[in-house]
Design an enzyme around this catalytic site. Structure first.
Site, PDB file in Angstrom:
ATOM      1  N   GLY D 148       0.677  -1.155   0.035  1.00  0.00           N
ATOM      2  CA  GLY D 148      -0.213   0.152  -0.093  1.00  0.00           C
ATOM      3  C   GLY D 148       0.582   1.112   0.158  1.00  0.00           C
ATOM      4  O   GLY D 148       1.883   0.823  -0.042  1.00  0.00           O
ATOM      5  N   CYS D 149       0.165   2.479  -0.395  1.00  0.00           N
ATOM      6  CA  CYS D 149       0.948   3.202  -1.057  1.00  0.00           C
ATOM      7  C   CYS D 149       1.238   4.350   1.083  1.00  0.00           C
ATOM      8  O   CYS D 149       2.633   4.704   1.140  1.00  0.00           O
ATOM      9  CB  CYS D 149       0.108   4.711  -1.319  1.00  0.00           C
ATOM     10  N   TYR D 150       1.216   3.813   1.690  1.00  0.00           N
ATOM     11  CA  TYR D 150       0.612   4.377   3.165  1.00  0.00           C
ATOM     12  C   TYR D 150       1.955   3.872   3.469  1.00  0.00           C
ATOM     13  O   TYR D 150       3.488   4.540   3.879  1.00  0.00           O
ATOM     14  CB  TYR D 150      -0.454   4.508   4.058  1.00  0.00           C
ATOM     15  N   SER D 153       5.297   4.548   2.789  1.00  0.00           N
ATOM     16  CA  SER D 153       6.041   5.266   3.300  1.00  0.00           C
ATOM     17  C   SER D 153       6.438   5.820   4.578  1.00  0.00           C
ATOM     18  O   SER D 153       7.413   5.639   4.941  1.00  0.00           O
ATOM     19  CB  SER D 153       5.573   6.901   2.615  1.00  0.00           C
TER      20      SER D 153
END
Lengths: 345, 345, 345, 345
Positions: D148-150, D153
């Protein structure tokens, strides 16, 4: 009609004061100063004021200005304010100072985060102008230190919990995000459209000057010194601050207790709005208004509460709160001139 | 206190009406409808209205609604309006219709650009609600067709020149740019943030439905049928329309004549602001207000005049102008509830 | 490997050149200058270049620089360029000049719109660097005057029609809209985020300095002097220019003729994309690329054609076109280093 | 040339895959599907792809598709993916799945946060596709669960500290902010331009579905189960995620130790860039690229470290990382097709 002046009218905060005061039924704006733009009409600097405000901006000559207004808003940088405010007070004027110079009670703390304070003797008569906390003191004061934008959003968000002893003050982390108007109207590469738009960043991580101001007020509420983590960020938008605040709940604290604390604390407050369960504030719903919207959630997985607050940094975070303070000092109804509806979209 | 209702309160125009009416000292908002959101509080749909508007949105049942308000704003799509408006009028209510259904006097022209008109018999009693042009007719009317956003910006910009016979109507080109709120609040891929932000495009080139409405009013001013070029564009912002309009000056027309024409035409107008020589309007300086700002320049190289007009499409281009019309119909001061200062930044 | 340098690397155009050249397989970027930032790493000024470009910005010392590169891009303001370019040429370097100083063939015209020209003797050897029009001349030249951003968008949009004699050149009106990066990276109040965001305005109406450049090239295509109306506007976004252009069609010209003219003219052009019937370009679909997208519509009601063109002002409107010119001058494949896909969203 | 297909090509992630793959020298994009847009050209849905990608979108008929590609990217919603992926694997294709369906190793945890898992037998062969952590496993796998993107990060920001035992995992708070492209391209009121622009809000506070995925990977690094606070926010911009992460440093940990940990961990990583002391990342400097930029600060006042990470959510947070994984699976150079320079401004 009370006469008021704005010292430092060419910044966004000065302009916002003019915008609010122009329609305020209890006062008349008689003075607007700006060294840089002296001689220009305020409505030439800010064309939104065309046909509404007919004032020419002038240079700051205190002896002249004090004859023309009873109360002054000083919307100038810190360090400049401490030079002007004592003169205004000595001439019998009331002052709402929007700089940081009179917010910190302890000159030593001020000097640690800013620079030398040249008027420390005025600190004791300054009241920290957060009406929801210090209304009665403000009413009696002649010098109000208008709170910083970030501190307003963080202190209002946590006050009921700290006052009620529901969270551990040592665990507070405030992650705040501000629109670019908070950076002011000075020409700078960092706030050019192309640098800010479609982008997001943190700045002054763990070293922003609003930290001691937040800690001072949170400490009063907690009844003991508090140290917090505070990170400001720059949003690609003009107006609005949203703070997301984390803290450990004290053992046994539950949702109803938390809601009761907020409702009790803000029951009579005109400018604080509480979100319902599962709802959270958004800056676009307070834009152009003096509201502070608050929402929160208890997280049983982590034992933390997450509180979210939203304000318009130029209104409740600056000019609107300053007018609220002016109303209190001058014996006007607290919400006079501030009864606007947030502009959405 | 005059009671008013909004039919179609869940769009941006409906919300803007609620925002303005909430603080209007002469009327009370008693009804807000929306088929889609019936049963929800208006302030749950638009949280900016929290603590300010305490209305529950309801379904449209004309027989019930008419008992609770004297005047209705119909903020529904064209074709829907023509079904509702006659019912409201027959029950004795006044109507400010924000759709296009009653703007075009000639049903045949309407049907050429839109679709069949089912209530053509009401066209003759509808007044085109641009107060700066048709104030006296509006005061006497019971049905005001509130102008489109683009037409407002273009007609106000050219009226003094057409009335004064200073430009050749056959050469008018209007290049208009609108913020995304003009596209409404319906869920659609084309108006998603990611489609609109950091981008710009033209749409409905030479075929936008506002064209006949502009030509009708410009034709009246010119005293003869006029055909114009009109190109709308979508701006990456929420509010504001700026129209840049080109026309050939008639032989011998000079700058002072043009300025005199504008000043004469708008001398007593509260909501039109003329820029000084060399100045041009910008949408950010009318945001949230009912102002139309106008600037222009004569270009001796080409023999053309370039006129620039700026409005907030949701205010002077929709809800604000609708309230201005309501004030006129109801005998209230024309600017009541509309004396706001544009929000900048 | 051809060695190239950027003079004026701290602006948006300079940065864009570095971005493109960093991945260009046929050249090596060996020099980047900036008086203001001399001594800093380019990747500290523009952190997007971290780990990619490892150059330290230096002051402009022509005698030193010319030893380290064969071709220079001069991305400095007009008037500064005319001082530097002759020196570079005399030392045997090739130059792609991104300023306006060598775009206007006639020094008198240049001086009418700009200021005194101190190197008029170089005008005759400068080629106007629009490859789609002047490819063969560019290949043979040592000094390319890279076109302005607005002119690129307007000349490419109208060239096929002018060349084909399909429109009346005397009726051309170009209404152009540019993102804020076109205003450069200098600190200025007018391009601050809060001044540009959520706003739109026209500027330099009927007096923008790109006018003579457009008229020169359009005049060549039309075979006679042309005077146009040109209005630039500032969009609340960083990148992109969209020009909406109006002209009267000559009698009898129809849609198929127009399409044939465009298709014929741009048949072999890698960087021009024609929209299908009823489609129009949008800046967001050319972002970050060297494309110019074109769409148009004939309007039988008015007898006009409306042409819409979209480019990225920093790429096809500046750095990308400059690299395209460099490729031509240096005998590299024209599209080398420019084969990117526009970044959407 | 390896043949690849995109299942779900009409969303922003699908488009971003097409954008990257179009220029990838080692693969050929042969299939793009979308139930909704079947029959349309991909370049009609996304005009940025005009003249670059010449594929017609088709409906999903697995038996047909598998003949035309060796590897598929499944860019479809969770729950849809678990129906398609097993079919693709059984037909001998490799899969990089961009949904959440194969990211969580423990089906029970998945079902607690999502819904019933219908293909749990495939969980054990799926590798969590964060190359910086699991490169060797990815190389050998046939099914990569793209992170996932979050999570990308947050995990990259904390991995060196957790691996090195420098922070207390129980104190981790991740405050993340994402551009609107993360919400996808479905028509929805909440992501309309007017709802998102000039605004900021938190959402899914303490209940976002990326939480278990983050905790799984952080737990592996910490060597024990970890529970974190995670708050996502919606930024008024299209691309980019910035995560601000707080944690208590373990006693005695100092700045040099922290820097050494980051430098050691990411020494050979092409796509992770470390900021210098006192510097922090910004999303605008990774836009359009596969970079993850990291900065941090130790705060002696609180004993906490604040880590800031920035990625482009569509690239390193989705399509770019997926291509990185594809390269690894297919034995291509890891950075192939991903060597772009971030687009600024």
């Amino acid at each position: 009609m009370i006469k008021v002046g704005i010292i430092g009218a060419s910044g966004y905060t000065g302009e916002e004061l003019a915008r609010i005061l122009a329609l305020h039924p209890g006062v008349e704006l008689t003075v607007a100063t700006s060294r840089q733009y002296a001689g220009k009409k305020l409505s030439d600097i800010f064309p939104n004021l065309r046909k509404i405000v007919d004032l020419t901006v002038e240079d700051v000559v205190i002896d002249e200005l004090v004859k023309r207004a009873d109360l002054f808003f000083t919307a100038v940088p810190h360090q400049t304010a401490m030079g002007l405010v004592p003169q205004l007070l000595e001439k019998g004027c009331k002052v709402v100072d929007l700089s940081a110079d009179f917010r910190i009670h302890d000159a030593a703390v001020y000097e640690e985060w800013y620079q030398t304070h040249t008027a420390p003797e005025y600190l004791s008569q300054a009241v920290y102008g957060l009406p929801e906390l210090h209304r009665e003191l403000i009413k009696k004061s002649r010098l109000v230190a208008n709170p910083g934008c970030y501190p307003t959003s963080i202190i209002l968000a946590t006050a009921p919990l700290l006052k009620g002893g529901l969270i551990d003050p040592a665990t507070i982390i405030a992650d705040s995000k501000s629109g670019a108007s908070g950076a002011g109207r000075g020409a700078a590469v960092g706030t050019l459209f192309c640098e800010v738009a479609e982008g997001f960043k943190a700045y002054k991580v763990a070293e922003h000057r609003h930290t001691p101001e937040i800690e001072q007020e949170i400490g009063k509420l907690a009844g003991r010194p508090v140290v917090i983590s505070f990170t400001p960020h720059l949003l690609p938008m003009a107006r609005g601050i949203l703070s997301t605040i984390y803290a450990k709940l004290l053992p046994g604290v539950d949702g109803p207790q938390v809601r009761a604390a907020y409702e009790e604390f803000y029951r009579h407050e005109r400018f604080v709005r509480l979100c319902g369960a599962g709802e959270f504030p958004a800056t676009q719903f307070v834009r152009g208004s003096n509201f502070c919207d608050l929402g929160w959630k208890l997280d049983p997985r982590t034992g933390r509460i997450v509180i979210v607050s939203a304000i318009d940094n130029l209104v409740k975070g600056a000019a609107g709160q300053a007018v609220q303070n002016m109303n209190l000092i001058c014996g006007l109804p607290e919400e006079m001139g501030l009864a606007t509806v947030p502009l959405f979209p």
